[in-house]
Design a protein around this motif. Structure first.
Motif, PDB file in Angstrom:
ATOM      1  N   SER A   2      73.888  14.609  75.567  1.00 16.66           N
ATOM      2  CA  SER A   2      72.914  14.279  74.531  1.00 16.66           C
ATOM      3  C   SER A   2      71.562  14.890  74.866  1.00 16.66           C
ATOM      4  O   SER A   2      71.166  14.979  76.026  1.00 16.66           O
ATOM      5  N   ASP A   3      70.846  15.333  73.816  1.00 13.63           N
ATOM      6  CA  ASP A   3      69.502  15.850  74.056  1.00 13.63           C
ATOM      7  C   ASP A   3      68.439  14.847  73.629  1.00 13.63           C
ATOM      8  O   ASP A   3      67.271  15.206  73.479  1.00 13.63           O
ATOM      9  N   GLN A   4      68.835  13.590  73.455  1.00 16.68           N
ATOM     10  CA  GLN A   4      67.856  12.561  73.113  1.00 16.68           C
ATOM     11  C   GLN A   4      66.962  12.301  74.314  1.00 16.68           C
ATOM     12  O   GLN A   4      67.435  12.199  75.447  1.00 16.68           O
ATOM     13  N   MET A   5      65.668  12.172  74.057  1.00 15.41           N
ATOM     14  CA  MET A   5      64.727  12.013  75.166  1.00 15.41           C
ATOM     15  C   MET A   5      63.472  11.289  74.716  1.00 15.41           C
ATOM     16  O   MET A   5      63.196  11.143  73.517  1.00 15.41           O
ATOM     17  N   GLN A   6      62.709  10.866  75.686  1.00 18.44           N
ATOM     18  CA  GLN A   6      61.349  10.400  75.496  1.00 18.44           C
ATOM     19  C   GLN A   6      60.432  11.429  76.150  1.00 18.44           C
ATOM     20  O   GLN A   6      60.710  11.885  77.259  1.00 18.44           O
ATOM     21  N   ALA A   7      59.352  11.782  75.479  1.00 20.87           N
ATOM     22  CA  ALA A   7      58.432  12.769  76.045  1.00 20.87           C
ATOM     23  C   ALA A   7      57.013  12.426  75.620  1.00 20.87           C
ATOM     24  O   ALA A   7      56.775  12.001  74.486  1.00 20.87           O
ATOM     25  N   LEU A  28      67.307   9.871  77.441  1.00 18.07           N
ATOM     26  CA  LEU A  28      67.683   8.481  77.217  1.00 18.07           C
ATOM     27  C   LEU A  28      69.048   8.236  77.841  1.00 18.07           C
ATOM     28  O   LEU A  28      69.875   9.133  77.938  1.00 18.07           O
ATOM     29  N   GLY A  29      69.289   7.030  78.276  1.00 15.55           N
ATOM     30  CA  GLY A  29      70.551   6.718  78.945  1.00 15.55           C
ATOM     31  C   GLY A  29      70.281   6.197  80.334  1.00 15.55           C
ATOM     32  O   GLY A  29      69.177   6.306  80.863  1.00 15.55           O
ATOM     33  N   ASP A  30      71.311   5.641  80.935  1.00  9.41           N
ATOM     34  CA  ASP A  30      71.110   4.956  82.217  1.00  9.41           C
ATOM     35  C   ASP A  30      71.860   5.586  83.377  1.00  9.41           C
ATOM     36  O   ASP A  30      71.958   5.010  84.438  1.00  9.41           O
ATOM     37  N   ARG A  31      72.380   6.795  83.215  1.00 10.81           N
ATOM     38  CA  ARG A  31      73.099   7.400  84.338  1.00 10.81           C
ATOM     39  C   ARG A  31      72.098   7.918  85.378  1.00 10.81           C
ATOM     40  O   ARG A  31      70.977   8.336  85.024  1.00 10.81           O
ATOM     41  N   PRO A  32      72.446   7.895  86.659  1.00 12.45           N
ATOM     42  CA  PRO A  32      71.533   8.418  87.688  1.00 12.45           C
ATOM     43  C   PRO A  32      71.211   9.890  87.431  1.00 12.45           C
ATOM     44  O   PRO A  32      72.074  10.660  87.002  1.00 12.45           O
ATOM     45  N   GLY A  60      69.420  16.589  81.030  1.00 19.88           N
ATOM     46  CA  GLY A  60      69.740  15.381  81.776  1.00 19.88           C
ATOM     47  C   GLY A  60      68.831  15.065  82.943  1.00 19.88           C
ATOM     48  O   GLY A  60      69.063  14.093  83.670  1.00 19.88           O
ATOM     49  N   TYR A  61      67.782  15.860  83.155  1.00 13.49           N
ATOM     50  CA  TYR A  61      66.849  15.612  84.250  1.00 13.49           C
ATOM     51  C   TYR A  61      65.590  14.915  83.732  1.00 13.49           C
ATOM     52  O   TYR A  61      65.156  15.155  82.602  1.00 13.49           O
ATOM     53  N   ALA A  62      64.991  14.085  84.558  1.00 11.70           N
ATOM     54  CA  ALA A  62      63.628  13.632  84.288  1.00 11.70           C
ATOM     55  C   ALA A  62      62.705  14.728  84.798  1.00 11.70           C
ATOM     56  O   ALA A  62      62.818  15.158  85.947  1.00 11.70           O
ATOM     57  N   ALA A  63      61.822  15.215  83.957  1.00  4.56           N
ATOM     58  CA  ALA A  63      60.963  16.336  84.344  1.00  4.56           C
ATOM     59  C   ALA A  63      59.508  15.996  84.068  1.00  4.56           C
ATOM     60  O   ALA A  63      59.184  15.342  83.063  1.00  4.56           O
ATOM     61  N   ILE A  64      58.646  16.447  84.953  1.00  9.08           N
ATOM     62  CA  ILE A  64      57.221  16.164  84.800  1.00  9.08           C
ATOM     63  C   ILE A  64      56.409  17.395  85.144  1.00  9.08           C
ATOM     64  O   ILE A  64      56.718  18.118  86.095  1.00  9.08           O
ATOM     65  N   CYS A  65      55.404  17.650  84.331  1.00 11.47           N
ATOM     66  CA  CYS A  65      54.473  18.757  84.585  1.00 11.47           C
ATOM     67  C   CYS A  65      53.079  18.179  84.781  1.00 11.47           C
ATOM     68  O   CYS A  65      52.446  17.744  83.805  1.00 11.47           O
ATOM     69  N   PRO A  66      52.584  18.117  86.006  1.00  7.37           N
ATOM     70  CA  PRO A  66      51.219  17.635  86.213  1.00  7.37           C
ATOM     71  C   PRO A  66      50.208  18.685  85.764  1.00  7.37           C
ATOM     72  O   PRO A  66      50.411  19.888  85.966  1.00  7.37           O
ATOM     73  N   ASN A  67      49.150  18.229  85.123  1.00  8.57           N
ATOM     74  CA  ASN A  67      48.062  19.139  84.765  1.00  8.57           C
ATOM     75  C   ASN A  67      47.219  19.359  86.011  1.00  8.57           C
ATOM     76  O   ASN A  67      46.378  18.528  86.371  1.00  8.57           O
ATOM     77  N   LEU A  68      47.429  20.473  86.683  1.00  9.10           N
ATOM     78  CA  LEU A  68      46.732  20.759  87.937  1.00  9.10           C
ATOM     79  C   LEU A  68      45.241  20.952  87.740  1.00  9.10           C
ATOM     80  O   LEU A  68      44.476  20.957  88.711  1.00  9.10           O
ATOM     81  N   TYR A  69      44.818  21.109  86.491  1.00 11.52           N
ATOM     82  CA  TYR A  69      43.406  21.314  86.185  1.00 11.52           C
ATOM     83  C   TYR A  69      42.742  20.050  85.649  1.00 11.52           C
ATOM     84  O   TYR A  69      41.644  20.102  85.084  1.00 11.52           O
ATOM     85  N   SER A  70      43.395  18.902  85.815  1.00  7.93           N
ATOM     86  CA  SER A  70      42.861  17.637  85.294  1.00  7.93           C
ATOM     87  C   SER A  70      41.462  17.335  85.822  1.00  7.93           C
ATOM     88  O   SER A  70      40.652  16.695  85.132  1.00  7.93           O
ATOM     89  N   ARG A  71      41.164  17.778  87.026  1.00  7.27           N
ATOM     90  CA  ARG A  71      39.872  17.476  87.627  1.00  7.27           C
ATOM     91  C   ARG A  71      38.710  18.186  86.934  1.00  7.27           C
ATOM     92  O   ARG A  71      37.550  17.917  87.238  1.00  7.27           O
ATOM     93  N   LEU A 110      60.910   6.247  88.689  1.00  3.92           N
ATOM     94  CA  LEU A 110      61.442   5.969  87.360  1.00  3.92           C
ATOM     95  C   LEU A 110      62.812   5.294  87.455  1.00  3.92           C
ATOM     96  O   LEU A 110      63.595   5.579  88.364  1.00  3.92           O
ATOM     97  N   GLU A 111      63.087   4.431  86.511  1.00  2.00           N
ATOM     98  CA  GLU A 111      64.398   3.804  86.455  1.00  2.00           C
ATOM     99  C   GLU A 111      65.475   4.875  86.263  1.00  2.00           C
ATOM    100  O   GLU A 111      65.338   5.769  85.441  1.00  2.00           O
ATOM    101  N   GLY A 112      66.524   4.793  87.030  1.00  2.00           N
ATOM    102  CA  GLY A 112      67.610   5.757  86.927  1.00  2.00           C
ATOM    103  C   GLY A 112      67.476   6.957  87.839  1.00  2.00           C
ATOM    104  O   GLY A 112      68.389   7.791  87.889  1.00  2.00           O
ATOM    105  N   ALA A 113      66.366   7.079  88.576  1.00  2.00           N
ATOM    106  CA  ALA A 113      66.202   8.221  89.481  1.00  2.00           C
ATOM    107  C   ALA A 113      67.226   8.148  90.608  1.00  2.00           C
ATOM    108  O   ALA A 113      67.495   7.068  91.151  1.00  2.00           O
ATOM    109  N   ASN A 114      67.793   9.290  90.970  1.00  2.00           N
ATOM    110  CA  ASN A 114      68.780   9.303  92.060  1.00  2.00           C
ATOM    111  C   ASN A 114      68.159   9.679  93.404  1.00  2.00           C
ATOM    112  O   ASN A 114      68.874   9.822  94.395  1.00  2.00           O
TER     113      ASN A 114
END
Length: 247
Positions: A2-7, A28-32, A60-71, A110-114
């Motif tokens: 599934s390509d359902q996600m929260q972003a 979305l989903g509860d698999r590790p 199927g991965y949890a992915a995050i992009c930090p804004n390195l220029y936030s400062r 995050l919940e579900g992280a392996n």
């Protein structure tokens, strides 16, 4: 799959406790699932990088992009943040490592992280992905045409970044490198030198260089985009992470 996600945008803690804006996409989903820290390129925290982040969530991965220029200021446009950061020579290496560590910790919370986290970066982010992999305990790293891992930047180049090849012995995880044969940053001889050094050190890695492709061949919004190289590169990335980030 599934390509359902929260972003959407979240706040994370970076180097020395700094509050950073970040873009998080998770299926979305509860698999590790494993996590991926996406390091944006020198132009900054842009829509193209957010799309890459969503692409990993669709797989199927949890992915995050930090804004390195936030400062560079809250409420400042990403373009203005990037311009200010580039004027300073980019992100200091120590700060980058701390920010990636914070992003990885957020993923693992995050919940579900392996518990497995990979990193990927493009252009300056490719160099920074290598830096993170020789500085932190990670499970997989992908360097997409990261310049200045082997050689110093030209004197006129805006990025203040020294070579990292001396740290290759500290590589903590398997490394995938994707490069263009027509690129000059890094040039093919630099890719070959890094390949040889990692081989000498017995570090697990695989490098692929694409004929007819130069710098930024993954960037669909640029004239540098090369569909054949990009499609094959994505296949290799998904295979690589599938082997090293699976439960």
């Amino acid at each position: 799959m599934s390509d359902q996600m929260q972003a959407g945008t979240v706040s994370i803690t970076g180097h020395e406790g700094a509050e950073l804006e970040a873009y998080l996409a998770r299926p979305l989903g509860d698999r590790p699932r494993g996590g991926v820290v996406v390091i944006h390129h020198l132009p900054g925290y842009d829509e193209g990088t957010k799309q890459i982040t969503r692409t990993f969530a669709a797989r199927g991965y949890a992915a995050i992009c930090p804004n390195l220029y936030s400062r560079e200021g809250k409420g400042v446009s990403p373009d203005d943040q990037a311009a200010a950061a580039r004027a300073k020579g980019g992100v200091p290496d120590e700060q980058l490592v701390g920010d990636v560590a914070g992003a990885a910790a957020h993923l693992n919370g995050l919940e579900g992280a392996n518990g497995k986290v990979g990193v990927i970066g493009y252009c300056s982010g490719g160099r920074q992905a290598f830096l993170a992999a020789v500085s932190l305990d990670l499970d997989a790293a992908v360097d997409c045409y990261g310049a200045f891992v082997v050689k110093e930047p030209p004197a006129e180049f805006p990025l203040q970044a020294g070579p990292l090849i001396a740290k290759a012995g500290d590589l903590s995880c398997p490394l995938l490198g994707l490069f263009g044969e027509d690129d000059q940053f890094p040039a093919p001889d630099e890719v070959a030198e890094l390949d040889a050094e990692l081989t000498r050190l017995g570090k697990e890695h695989e490098f692929h260089s694409y004929p007819g492709a130069g710098h930024a061949f993954f960037a669909v919004e640029r004239t540098a985009y090369r569909p054949e190289a990009a499609v094959d590169g994505w296949k290799r990335i998904f295979d690589f992470y599938g082997r090293h980030l699976a439960s």
